[in-house]
Design a protein around this motif. Structure first.
Motif, PDB file in Angstrom:
ATOM      1  N   LEU A  84       0.855  -0.999   0.119  1.00  7.44           N
ATOM      2  CA  LEU A  84       0.372  -0.161   0.154  1.00  7.44           C
ATOM      3  C   LEU A  84       0.582   1.489  -0.108  1.00  7.44           C
ATOM      4  N   ALA A  85       2.286   1.457   0.341  1.00  6.99           N
ATOM      5  CA  ALA A  85       2.588   2.313   0.316  1.00  6.99           C
ATOM      6  C   ALA A  85       3.410   2.906  -0.610  1.00  6.99           C
ATOM      7  N   TYR A  86       3.867   1.740  -1.715  1.00  8.43           N
ATOM      8  CA  TYR A  86       4.197   2.332  -2.381  1.00  8.43           C
ATOM      9  C   TYR A  86       3.842   2.892  -4.352  1.00  8.43           C
ATOM     10  N   PRO A  87       3.496   4.094  -4.362  1.00 10.31           N
ATOM     11  CA  PRO A  87       2.914   4.801  -5.792  1.00 10.31           C
ATOM     12  C   PRO A  87       2.746   3.496  -6.806  1.00 10.31           C
ATOM     13  N   ASN A  88       4.373   2.779  -7.237  1.00 10.40           N
ATOM     14  CA  ASN A  88       4.164   2.221  -7.846  1.00 10.40           C
ATOM     15  C   ASN A  88       4.756   0.712  -7.653  1.00 10.40           C
ATOM     16  N   PRO A  89       4.333  -0.353  -6.600  1.00 10.56           N
ATOM     17  CA  PRO A  89       4.389  -1.675  -5.694  1.00 10.56           C
ATOM     18  C   PRO A  89       5.061  -2.120  -7.144  1.00 10.56           C
ATOM     19  N   GLU A  90       3.950  -1.854  -8.306  1.00 11.54           N
ATOM     20  CA  GLU A  90       5.416  -3.685  -9.121  1.00 11.54           C
ATOM     21  C   GLU A  90       6.310  -2.823  -9.374  1.00 11.54           C
ATOM     22  N   ASP A  91       7.665  -1.680  -8.647  1.00  8.82           N
ATOM     23  CA  ASP A  91       8.593  -1.271  -9.051  1.00  8.82           C
ATOM     24  C   ASP A  91       9.450  -1.038  -8.021  1.00  8.82           C
ATOM     25  N   SER A  92       8.456  -1.984  -6.544  1.00  6.70           N
ATOM     26  CA  SER A  92       9.421  -1.429  -5.538  1.00  6.70           C
ATOM     27  C   SER A  92      10.013  -3.151  -5.256  1.00  6.70           C
ATOM     28  N   VAL A  93      10.815  -2.357  -3.815  1.00  7.08           N
ATOM     29  CA  VAL A  93      11.521  -4.335  -3.154  1.00  7.08           C
ATOM     30  C   VAL A  93      10.394  -5.114  -2.793  1.00  7.08           C
ATOM     31  N   VAL A  94       9.230  -4.926  -2.874  1.00  7.41           N
ATOM     32  CA  VAL A  94       8.363  -5.898  -1.866  1.00  7.41           C
ATOM     33  C   VAL A  94       7.575  -6.309  -4.052  1.00  7.41           C
ATOM     34  N   ALA A  95       7.974  -5.955  -4.851  1.00  2.00           N
ATOM     35  CA  ALA A  95       7.250  -6.519  -5.966  1.00  2.00           C
ATOM     36  C   ALA A  95       7.212  -7.550  -6.907  1.00  2.00           C
ATOM     37  N   HIS A  96       8.327  -7.957  -5.745  1.00  2.00           N
ATOM     38  CA  HIS A  96       8.204  -9.967  -6.201  1.00  2.00           C
ATOM     39  C   HIS A  96       7.014 -10.840  -5.828  1.00  2.00           C
ATOM     40  N   LEU A  97       6.180 -10.390  -4.141  1.00  4.43           N
ATOM     41  CA  LEU A  97       4.927 -10.719  -4.071  1.00  4.43           C
ATOM     42  C   LEU A  97       3.541 -10.303  -5.069  1.00  4.43           C
ATOM     43  N   LEU A  98       4.720  -9.724  -6.195  1.00  5.96           N
ATOM     44  CA  LEU A  98       2.849  -9.710  -6.857  1.00  5.96           C
ATOM     45  C   LEU A  98       2.928 -10.529  -8.097  1.00  5.96           C
ATOM     46  N   ASP A  99       4.365 -11.121  -8.138  1.00  2.93           N
ATOM     47  CA  ASP A  99       4.497 -12.330  -9.195  1.00  2.93           C
ATOM     48  C   ASP A  99       3.849 -13.772  -9.039  1.00  2.93           C
ATOM     49  N   SER A 100       2.983 -13.906  -9.686  1.00  6.08           N
ATOM     50  CA  SER A 100       2.479 -14.757  -9.972  1.00  6.08           C
ATOM     51  C   SER A 100       3.125 -16.469  -9.605  1.00  6.08           C
ATOM     52  N   ALA A 101       4.362 -16.259  -9.529  1.00  3.53           N
ATOM     53  CA  ALA A 101       4.794 -17.769  -9.653  1.00  3.53           C
ATOM     54  C   ALA A 101       4.935 -17.622  -7.877  1.00  3.53           C
ATOM     55  N   CYS A 102       4.715 -16.823  -7.060  1.00  3.12           N
ATOM     56  CA  CYS A 102       5.197 -16.887  -5.496  1.00  3.12           C
ATOM     57  C   CYS A 102       3.395 -17.536  -5.121  1.00  3.12           C
ATOM     58  N   ARG A 103       2.313 -17.912  -5.899  1.00  2.61           N
ATOM     59  CA  ARG A 103       1.558 -18.705  -5.594  1.00  2.61           C
ATOM     60  C   ARG A 103       1.822 -20.020  -5.727  1.00  2.61           C
ATOM     61  N   GLU A 104       2.661 -20.517  -6.655  1.00  5.19           N
ATOM     62  CA  GLU A 104       2.708 -22.255  -6.514  1.00  5.19           C
ATOM     63  C   GLU A 104       3.467 -22.834  -4.992  1.00  5.19           C
ATOM     64  N   PRO A 105       4.526 -22.435  -4.119  1.00  2.00           N
ATOM     65  CA  PRO A 105       5.128 -22.482  -2.679  1.00  2.00           C
ATOM     66  C   PRO A 105       3.608 -22.133  -2.188  1.00  2.00           C
ATOM     67  N   VAL A 106       2.920 -21.862  -2.047  1.00  2.00           N
ATOM     68  CA  VAL A 106       1.803 -21.801  -1.179  1.00  2.00           C
ATOM     69  C   VAL A 106       1.204 -23.200  -1.570  1.00  2.00           C
ATOM     70  N   ALA A 107       0.666 -22.678  -3.087  1.00  2.00           N
ATOM     71  CA  ALA A 107       0.203 -23.843  -3.133  1.00  2.00           C
ATOM     72  C   ALA A 107       0.616 -25.575  -2.819  1.00  2.00           C
ATOM     73  N   ASN A 108       1.984 -25.633  -3.101  1.00  2.00           N
ATOM     74  CA  ASN A 108       2.189 -27.048  -2.617  1.00  2.00           C
ATOM     75  C   ASN A 108       2.561 -27.106  -0.978  1.00  2.00           C
ATOM     76  N   THR A 109       2.659 -26.311  -0.304  1.00  2.00           N
ATOM     77  CA  THR A 109       2.479 -25.998   1.006  1.00  2.00           C
ATOM     78  C   THR A 109       1.187 -26.507   1.254  1.00  2.00           C
ATOM     79  N   LEU A 110       0.224 -26.310   0.940  1.00  2.00           N
ATOM     80  CA  LEU A 110      -1.099 -26.923   1.083  1.00  2.00           C
ATOM     81  C   LEU A 110      -1.270 -28.196   0.285  1.00  2.00           C
ATOM     82  N   ASN A 111      -0.742 -28.908  -0.432  1.00  2.00           N
ATOM     83  CA  ASN A 111      -0.947 -29.901  -1.159  1.00  2.00           C
ATOM     84  C   ASN A 111      -0.538 -31.069  -0.027  1.00  2.00           C
ATOM     85  N   SER A 112       0.705 -31.116   0.006  1.00  2.00           N
ATOM     86  CA  SER A 112       1.637 -31.366   1.061  1.00  2.00           C
ATOM     87  C   SER A 112       0.975 -31.839   2.450  1.00  2.00           C
TER      88      SER A 112
END
Length: 554
Positions: free
Chosen positions: A479-507
């Motif tokens: 919420l704090a960045y005018p351009n979150p996609e260009d910030s140090v937390v931009a990786h959170l928005l990457d759809s690739a970050c969904r997979e570890p969560v999916a794998n963890t729940l599946n396990s």
């Protein structure tokens, strides 16, 4: 709007709706992104260390040495200064040289300043680090800037205790190739014919192969053949001189080599893999739940065992249709699929489909549907795995914020001077960011995300776990960045970050059914990574030629 102003405006918007990023650490000061873990534990910090990973020559980029080095410098829990991996030679050592030599400021060029009246005036210098066996091979080149009076220059390597008043190769634990006569010297003052002489302008390369304990030289990019065998010990590159005016400059990989060492590296790697493939493989023992035991009787059944490992991997992750096709087309029988699936309810095809749906929802960013289906099919899983539920809820907030970023074109409006904003101000800010899409759509998505974030923060405000605190700060900082996609937390928005969560729940679902949390194939891969890493640290030369991730996954 500048980044600092945009940060203030967006934080003001969040604060007006009930958010607090905490008094001890502002979102704009965050430098270490929080990434999901794979093991099912809460999210942990994972980013590159502030320390810069040492540069390595191009020919070593695909080695296990590079893989271990990368892992160390990407793991924030590891102190780069404590990495149990030797450094590469990068220059000559000003503290490990004869006094008759002068070094350039960068430590790469050496000039002989002695009188050169006799062999007693010989002088040598060693590199700042030894050649690590973990590299598999180590190669360097020496350019003859000037042959001086007689060109009595020796290029080679030695152990640390060898005299620096002698040319490389003249003493025990020292090896060299000399330019005046082209002879090779192996721990003795008596040389043997080896290659051509060399003089001003020539570039002499030296390579030590730790895989087979040999060494060879090159001249102006041409391979001269094996010079030494049965090499042992901790070896340092070395050069020696004997007559006035002799001067050389070394290249430890700072620039392109004359010799095609990359091609040689590939040849050595091919030799190793041929040896590995020709070695009989012992039977693979796996859980009876996942691999049918009748196939684990001899190495002759290895192809069948590998196929079952692949099949069990597909079943584990819920790829039921792919698994059926694989069993029929590759393994030749539906019975193989049935044997891996088992006959119990927990191993039923319905279970596979449900887990696949849950995984699909998460990978699509539909966290609510994933939670709902999980609760319907496996009511105790999330109740008994609160850390996973927390990760799912944080992921939901990220997905809600992701929609506002996707709908935004990166223009975040005018500068705000006030420290607080009401909802109308929030609407104005969002409208300022809009260009093509309906501003109300973007606004509603943002306000809905903030509302959900309020509840998430309220539910965990009294939680004292450090990983929970860090994850919340990192997540809400979107919420704090005018351009979150260009910030140090931009990786959170990457759809690739969904997979570890999916794998963890599946396990977690599989564990609730008393089944392995990871498939045997993945377990085998992890074990291989650990073994190779351990071999690298022990200095086993062959291990350098096996980069598990690049060789097995790419």
């Amino acid at each position: 709007m500048t980044n600092s102003t945009g940060t203030s405006s967006r934080r003001a918007t969040s604060q007006s709706l009930g958010f607090s990023f905490g008094s001890s650490r502002s979102a704009s000061s965050i430098s270490a992104p929080i990434r999901p873990s794979i093991s099912g534990s809460p999210a942990v910090t994972s980013t590159k260390n502030p320390a810069v990973r040492p540069k390595i020559p191009k020919y070593l980029e695909d080695t296990a040495y590079a893989e271990v080095l990368d892992a160390a410098y990407c793991d924030p829990s590891v102190d780069p200064n404590q990495v149990d991996l030797p450094n590469l030679p990068t220059s000559w050592n000003g503290k490990d040289k004869c006094s008759l030599l002068e070094l350039s400021a960068d430590g790469l060029r050496v000039n002989y300043i002695g009188t050169g009246k006799s062999d007693n005036d010989a002088a040598a210098v060693r590199s700042n680090h030894a050649m690590p066996p973990q590299c598999g091979i180590f190669y360097f080149e020496v350019e003859i800037i000037s042959k001086g009076r007689d060109g009595y220059i020796g290029i080679g390597f030695s152990t640390h205790g060898v005299s620096l008043s002698r040319l490389p190769g003249w003493d025990p634990n020292s090896w060299g190739y000399h330019g005046d006569d082209g002879h090779s010297f192996c721990c003795s003052g008596t040389g043997k014919p080896y290659g051509p002489t060399y003089t001003t302008g020539d570039i002499i390369g030296c390579c030590v192969n730790f895989r087979d304990g040999s060494a060879f030289y090159t001249k102006n990019g041409v391979f001269l053949g094996i010079a030494f065998r049965d090499l042992k010990g901790t070896l340092y590159p070395s050069v020696g001189f004997r007559t006035p005016g002799e001067q050389v400059e070394v290249n430890f990989g700072q620039r392109r080599f004359k010799f095609d060492i990359e091609h040689y590296m590939k040849e050595e790697k091919t030799k190793l893999w041929d040896m590995i493939n020709a070695t009989p493989t012992p039977p693979i023992s796996q859980s009876a739940q996942m691999i049918s035991q009748h196939n684990i009787s001899s190495e002759n059944n290895l192809p069948s065992i590998l196929n079952e490992l692949i099949l069990s991997y597909m079943v584990h992750h819920g790829y039921s249709e792919t698994a059926k096709t694989f069993a029929k087309d590759i393994m030749g029988s539906q019975d193989n699929y049935d044997s891996v699936m088992g006959n119990s309810l927990s191993n039923s095809e319905t279970d596979v489909r449900n887990r696949q749906k849950i995984r699909g929802y998460i990978l699509d960013g539909d966290i609510d549907s994933a939670i709902k289906l999980c609760d319907e099919c496996y009511p105790d899983v999330l109740k008994n795995n609160e850390p996973i539920l927390f990760r799912l809820r944080c992921r939901k907030f990220i997905e809600m914020m992701r929609k506002t970023v996707v709908n935004s074109n990166g223009n975040h409006g005018e500068e705000e001077d006030e420290d607080t904003m009401d909802v109308d101000d929030a609407k104005s800010e969002v409208r300022g960011r809009k260009r093509r899409l309906n501003p109300e759509t973007d606004l509603n998505a943002l306000l809905e995300a903030m509302k959900y974030g309020q509840q998430l923060q309220a539910d965990y405000k009294d939680d004292e776990r450090e990983d929970v605190k860090k994850t919340l700060v990192e997540t809400f900082s979107l919420l704090a960045y005018p351009n979150p996609e260009d910030s140090v937390v931009a990786h959170l928005l990457d759809s690739a970050c969904r997979e570890p969560v999916a794998n963890t729940l599946n396990s977690a679902i599989l564990v609730s059914q008393n089944r392995p949390p990871i498939p045997p194939l993945e377990q085998t891969f992890r074990q291989t990574c650990v073994v190779v890493k351990d071999l690298v640290k022990q200095g086993v030369g062959n291990s350098a030629f096996v980069n598990v991730h690049k060789d097995c996954l790419l």
